[in-house]
Design an enzyme around this catalytic site. Structure first.
Site, PDB file in Angstrom:
ATOM      1  N   GLU A  88      -4.405  19.638  -7.075  1.00 16.06           N
ATOM      2  CA  GLU A  88      -2.974  19.496  -7.271  1.00 16.06           C
ATOM      3  C   GLU A  88      -2.618  18.232  -8.024  1.00 16.06           C
ATOM      4  O   GLU A  88      -3.433  17.322  -8.167  1.00 16.06           O
ATOM      5  CB  GLU A  88      -2.276  19.508  -5.920  1.00 16.06           C
ATOM      6  CG  GLU A  88      -2.667  18.353  -5.030  1.00 16.06           C
ATOM      7  CD  GLU A  88      -2.154  18.547  -3.604  1.00 16.06           C
ATOM      8  OE1 GLU A  88      -2.869  19.171  -2.804  1.00 16.06           O
ATOM      9  OE2 GLU A  88      -1.045  18.080  -3.315  1.00 16.06           O
ATOM     10  N   GLY A 159      -8.727  12.737  -3.945  1.00 22.63           N
ATOM     11  CA  GLY A 159     -10.002  12.148  -4.320  1.00 22.63           C
ATOM     12  C   GLY A 159      -9.960  10.644  -4.394  1.00 22.63           C
ATOM     13  O   GLY A 159      -8.902  10.030  -4.447  1.00 22.63           O
ATOM     14  N   CYS A 333      -0.506  13.346  -1.031  1.00 25.11           N
ATOM     15  CA  CYS A 333      -1.784  13.782  -1.600  1.00 25.11           C
ATOM     16  C   CYS A 333      -2.439  14.872  -0.764  1.00 25.11           C
ATOM     17  O   CYS A 333      -2.642  14.682   0.414  1.00 25.11           O
ATOM     18  CB  CYS A 333      -2.792  12.642  -1.624  1.00 25.11           C
ATOM     19  SG  CYS A 333      -2.082  11.055  -1.785  1.00 25.11           S
TER      20      CYS A 333
HETATM   21  N1  SAH Z   1      -8.397   7.519  -2.866  1.00 30.41           N
HETATM   22  C1  SAH Z   1      -7.442   6.653  -3.487  1.00 30.41           C
HETATM   23  C2  SAH Z   1      -6.273   7.388  -4.123  1.00 30.41           C
HETATM   24  C3  SAH Z   1      -5.601   8.381  -3.256  1.00 30.41           C
HETATM   25  S1  SAH Z   1      -4.071   8.458  -2.646  1.00 30.41           S
HETATM   26  C4  SAH Z   1      -6.939   5.629  -2.502  1.00 30.41           C
HETATM   27  O1  SAH Z   1      -7.318   5.694  -1.338  1.00 30.41           O
HETATM   28  O2  SAH Z   1      -6.211   4.725  -2.903  1.00 30.41           O
HETATM   29  C5  SAH Z   1      -2.878   7.400  -3.180  1.00 30.41           C
HETATM   30  C6  SAH Z   1      -2.225   6.606  -2.046  1.00 30.41           C
HETATM   31  O3  SAH Z   1      -1.535   7.414  -1.091  1.00 30.41           O
HETATM   32  C7  SAH Z   1      -3.227   5.794  -1.253  1.00 30.41           C
HETATM   33  O4  SAH Z   1      -2.692   4.520  -1.043  1.00 30.41           O
HETATM   34  C8  SAH Z   1      -3.303   6.565   0.062  1.00 30.41           C
HETATM   35  O5  SAH Z   1      -3.778   5.746   1.099  1.00 30.41           O
HETATM   36  C9  SAH Z   1      -1.875   7.004   0.221  1.00 30.41           C
HETATM   37  N2  SAH Z   1      -1.651   8.125   1.130  1.00 30.41           N
HETATM   38  C10 SAH Z   1      -2.449   9.174   1.409  1.00 30.41           C
HETATM   39  N3  SAH Z   1      -1.871  10.002   2.287  1.00 30.41           N
HETATM   40  C11 SAH Z   1      -0.664   9.450   2.573  1.00 30.41           C
HETATM   41  C12 SAH Z   1       0.402   9.833   3.430  1.00 30.41           C
HETATM   42  N4  SAH Z   1       0.330  10.931   4.156  1.00 30.41           N
HETATM   43  N5  SAH Z   1       1.491   9.028   3.466  1.00 30.41           N
HETATM   44  C13 SAH Z   1       1.571   7.905   2.723  1.00 30.41           C
HETATM   45  N6  SAH Z   1       0.597   7.503   1.895  1.00 30.41           N
HETATM   46  C14 SAH Z   1      -0.517   8.255   1.832  1.00 30.41           C
END
Ligand code: SAH
Length: 349
Positions: A88, A159, A333
């Site tokens: 996505e 990812g 995500c």
């Molecule tokens: N793997 C990478 C990029 C992925 S996600 C990373 O960990 O940075 C991008 C951002 O969204 C990251 O900061 C992740 O921790 C955050 N994220 C993931 N799920 C989330 C959620 N349910 N609510 C808020 N932020 C979230």
């Protein structure tokens, strides 16, 4: 599985086209067609060359399966890859341009407890061309005479980009090439959960991408409660790698901090965060947790989020609360893919 033409650098494409017996300007035409998000079938090149390319390369590595448009204009896409996997992405529209959020892996193996991308583990890495093709097809939909297409990219979809290091770096080089979309690395943000050796390696690539680190906690113990990677690398090592990144690139870095109720959003957490980050060339992006139905963690209230922001800025830390965009269309995500997988499971039963 066939190869992916969008994986190739322009020089590699030129060698390929000449090895197939075509003239050099055909490589240029092919690159122009790919940059417009075209399938090989639709590129304006002679039929013989097209057929040769199609023997070995996927016609359409990334296909838009579904588009969801949110009330605020955000568009969320479900893409199908040539092997049937789905990923996505999101397009967010701002005054200054359009930012696309892309995925770098099918699923993720980092295991963060708040994140939907990791619910089914890692299926596989994406190739550079599969990452690029997400941008090519979305850009094509949004480019016309007066409208710019994709102007900014965030590697914040499903990812962990630094867990797929080579493809991610190849993607950044290819998308910023003049023969492709010419999107400057300065307009690209890479988000990582903090893979320290790869952060240092990235600093040495000579790419000015914006480095974003998902911090989400102020001590290693607290961080380990939601992010398993904290057992491998400490916050101290992460901060040192950020300093190294700054020394090599001159780019200020960003921390993502999702406010989770009862975990990391109390006044003493703000105080500790100020201590950690004071004097550093950084910015903090606060975001209220996007609640994921399969997960038990809950978001901090808006009031707590505002108090946290005020504490940070009063303490001399540059910080903002990120607007929650696209929450009505499964903005977090991996949510969309997770619900797609769930629906196809339900349909099978
Ligand atoms: N793997 C990478 C990029 C992925 S996600 C990373 O960990 O940075 C991008 C951002 O969204 C990251 O900061 C992740 O921790 C955050 N994220 C993931 N799920 C989330 C959620 N349910 N609510 C808020 N932020 C979230």
């Amino acid at each position: 599985m066939k190869g992916i033409l969008q994986d190739l650098t322009y020089d590699e494409l030129c060698s390929l086209v000449s090895s197939l017996g075509a003239e050099k300007f055909r490589a240029q035409q092919t690159a122009q067609g790919l940059a417009k998000g075209k399938r090989i079938t639709d590129i304006n090149i002679p039929k013989a060359l097209k057929e040769k390319l199609l023997e070995s390369y996927e016609d359409e590595p990334v296909h838009i399966l579904e588009t969801y448009t949110g009330a605020d204009g955000t568009e969320k896409y479900l893409f199908r890859l040539a092997d049937g996997n789905v990923i996505e992405g999101v397009l967010m529209k701002y005054k200054y341009g359009n930012t696309q959020c892309v995925s770098t892996q099918v699923g993720c193996r980092m295991g963060c407890r708040f994140c939907a991308s990791t619910l089914n583990g890692l299926t596989r890495n994406l190739t550079a061309g599969e990452i690029l093709s997400q941008v090519l097809v979305v850009n094509a939909l949004h480019t016309d005479g007066k409208n710019r297409g994709v102007t900014n990219i965030v590697l914040m979809g499903s990812g962990e980009p630094l867990d797929n290091y080579d493809s991610t770096v190849r993607f950044i080089r290819n998308v910023s090439s003049e023969t492709s979309l010419n999107i400057s690395p300065r307009n690209i943000s890479l988000s990582t959960c903090g893979l320290v050796p790869q952060m240092r390696r990235l600093a040495n690539e000579g790419l000015s991408v914006n480095l974003t680190v998902s911090l989400h906690a102020v001590t290693d113990e607290e961080r380990a409660r939601t992010m398993p990677i904290a057992n491998k690398y400490s916050i101290r090592e992460i901060l040192d790698a950020c300093s190294y990144y700054f020394s090599k690139t001159g780019r200020r870095y960003i921390f993502e901090y999702s406010l989770i109720d009862g975990e990391n959003s109390e006044p003493e957490d703000a105080k500790a965060l100020i201590q950690l980050l004071k004097g550093r060339p950084c910015h903090v992006n606060l975001i209220r947790l996007n609640e994921v139905k399969e997960r038990t963690l809950r978001s901090a209230t808006e009031r707590k989020a505002q108090a946290f922001l005020k504490a940070l800025t009063d303490g001399g830390i540059s910080a903002t609360i990120r607007r929650q965009i696209g929450a009505d269309i499964g903005g977090a995500c991996g949510q969309l893919r997770a619900s797609y997988l769930q629906n196809s499971r339900d349909a099978d039963e």
